[in-house]
Design an enzyme around this catalytic site. Structure first.
Site, PDB file in Angstrom:
ATOM      1  N   CYS A  34      26.515   5.761 -71.675  1.00 57.76           N
ATOM      2  CA  CYS A  34      26.216   4.529 -72.185  1.00 57.76           C
ATOM      3  C   CYS A  34      24.580   4.454 -72.496  1.00 57.76           C
ATOM      4  O   CYS A  34      24.358   3.738 -73.476  1.00 57.76           O
ATOM      5  CB  CYS A  34      26.437   3.526 -71.139  1.00 57.76           C
ATOM      6  SG  CYS A  34      27.927   3.352 -70.219  1.00 57.76           S
ATOM      7  N   ASP A  35      23.599   4.901 -71.736  1.00 56.51           N
ATOM      8  CA  ASP A  35      22.298   4.570 -71.977  1.00 56.51           C
ATOM      9  C   ASP A  35      21.351   5.552 -72.304  1.00 56.51           C
ATOM     10  O   ASP A  35      20.353   5.425 -72.415  1.00 56.51           O
ATOM     11  CB  ASP A  35      21.767   3.975 -70.239  1.00 56.51           C
ATOM     12  CG  ASP A  35      22.683   2.768 -70.277  1.00 56.51           C
ATOM     13  OD1 ASP A  35      23.038   2.051 -71.277  1.00 56.51           O
ATOM     14  OD2 ASP A  35      22.780   2.266 -68.958  1.00 56.51           O
TER      15      ASP A  35
ATOM     16  N   CYS B  62      25.365   5.079 -65.870  1.00 62.88           N
ATOM     17  CA  CYS B  62      26.262   5.591 -66.953  1.00 62.88           C
ATOM     18  C   CYS B  62      25.366   6.374 -67.851  1.00 62.88           C
ATOM     19  O   CYS B  62      24.807   5.730 -68.976  1.00 62.88           O
ATOM     20  CB  CYS B  62      26.899   4.339 -67.527  1.00 62.88           C
ATOM     21  SG  CYS B  62      27.882   4.934 -68.937  1.00 62.88           S
TER      22      CYS B  62
END
Ligand code: NAP
Length: 311
Positions: free
Chosen positions: A138-139, A135
């Site tokens: 997300c990261d 992701c």
């Protein structure tokens, strides 16, 4: 144990599940949406959605999901942060086991989507959350100023690679073949990007850094000449597609060889009153708009089924 019988339970809160929820709620069926392991589905992990009709400037994926959720809630849809442990679809009403409680439903809409695919390497598994991720939104932030690798040759990989240039000093896109599945427009953006380098005919043999507890590089194999090499990177992002979340229904409805729910006439499963929509049954289109469309169809079929069988 609850004795309430829901007219319909919707499994999954991505585009398909939420479109089904809007239609079912508006038909006054008081649906309950089980949000699942990844609330909001794949769109909640994406960035700008440029091809959803009605948004000429595009819309952020999480915003689109939030809008759909509010729209469903406005008509009375109920949301529950829960996922299905098992289901008995032989019984009527259906029994849906959530672990601590069992819900009863006259109809079921399976909109459980698909989850990120992994390479399946032990070193990859060991370093998930320590530089291995599926992701980018997300990261990606954690790797500001670092070199990053993205794996895959489809639109997801292109999208991730472009997005990660916001943070990374350099992105290396690694694909196992010479030819790409990605659309022309995405491919062109990647090839034109000064921060992105593309490596083809390469597979990842091992993710390095287990001892250091963080990704330090990738051991690559050139499939054309079998030579191996090490690419120093701080993170590896997977963009290699998805697998459908339908395993729990394997012995109750038909799945194809890759685990997608087999449907006829778009959304019908072999169990009357059970419908499937979105990426859990669509291996061909897999778009937000087609998922939403099939969610709508599933809800309309639920309505028809309940009318025919007496609400
Ligand atoms: P995809 O089109 O199925 O592409 C998956 C890629 O991963 C392929 O290039 C495949 O390689 C590679 N791959 C699969 N397993 C692998 C493995 N074990 N090791 C190495 N590589 C592996 O999936 P996707 O990119 O997630 O796209 C899915 C759908 O969503 C598509 O219809 C796409 O158009 C759509 N989408 C659209 C957008 C957009 O329009 N902005 C963004 C994201 C996704 P091979 O080519 O060798 O099989």
């Amino acid at each position: 144990m609850s004795t309430h019988i829901y007219e319909t339970v919707i499994l999954g809160s991505g585009c398909a599940g939420l479109a089904a929820a809007i239609y079912a709620a508006r038909a006054n069926l008081k649906p309950i949406v089980l949000e699942g392991h990844e609330p909001g589905g794949q769109l909640s992990m994406t960035t700008l959605v440029e091809n959803f009709p009605g948004w000429p400037e595009g819309i952020q994926g999480p915003q689109l999901i939030e809008n759909m959720k509010q729209q469903a809630a406005r008509f009375g849809a109920e949301f529950r942060l829960a996922h299905l442990a098992s289901a008995d679809l032989q019984k009527r009403p259906f029994a849906l086991n959530l672990g601590k409680e069992t819900l009863h439903a006259r109809t079921l809409i399976i909109a459980s989507g698909a989850s990120a695919r992994w390479l399946g390497l032990p070193s990859e598994k060991a370093l998930i959350g320590h530089g291995v991720s599926s992701c980018a939104t997300c990261d990606g932030f954690f790797f500001s100023g670092k070199e990053i690798a993205v794996i895959g040759g489809g639109d997801s990989a292109m999208e991730e690679a472009i997005f990660l240039t916001r943070f990374a000093s350099k992105v290396t896109l690694i694909h196992r073949r010479e030819h790409f599945r990605a659309s022309k427009i995405m491919m062109e953006r990647v090839l034109a990007h000064e921060k992105i380098r593309v490596l083809t005919n390469m597979t990842v043999e091992e993710v390095l850094g287990i001892e250091q507890k963080e990704v330090t590089g990738l051991k690559l194999r050139n499939v054309a000449n079998q030579k191996t090499s090490v690419l120093p990177v701080s993170a590896m992002f997977l963009g290699i597609g998805h697998v459908p979340n339908a395993k729990m229904f394997a012995d109750q409805i038909d799945l194809d060889d890759d685990g997608y729910v087999r449907t006829r006439d778009n959304v019908f499963t072999r169990v009357p009153g059970v419908y499937a929509c979105g990426d859990v049954q669509d291996r061909r289109y897999r778009q937000a708009i087609t998922a939403a469309g099939s969610g709508c169809m599933a809800a309309l079929e639920v309505e028809k089924f309940l009318e025919e069988h007496g609400r």
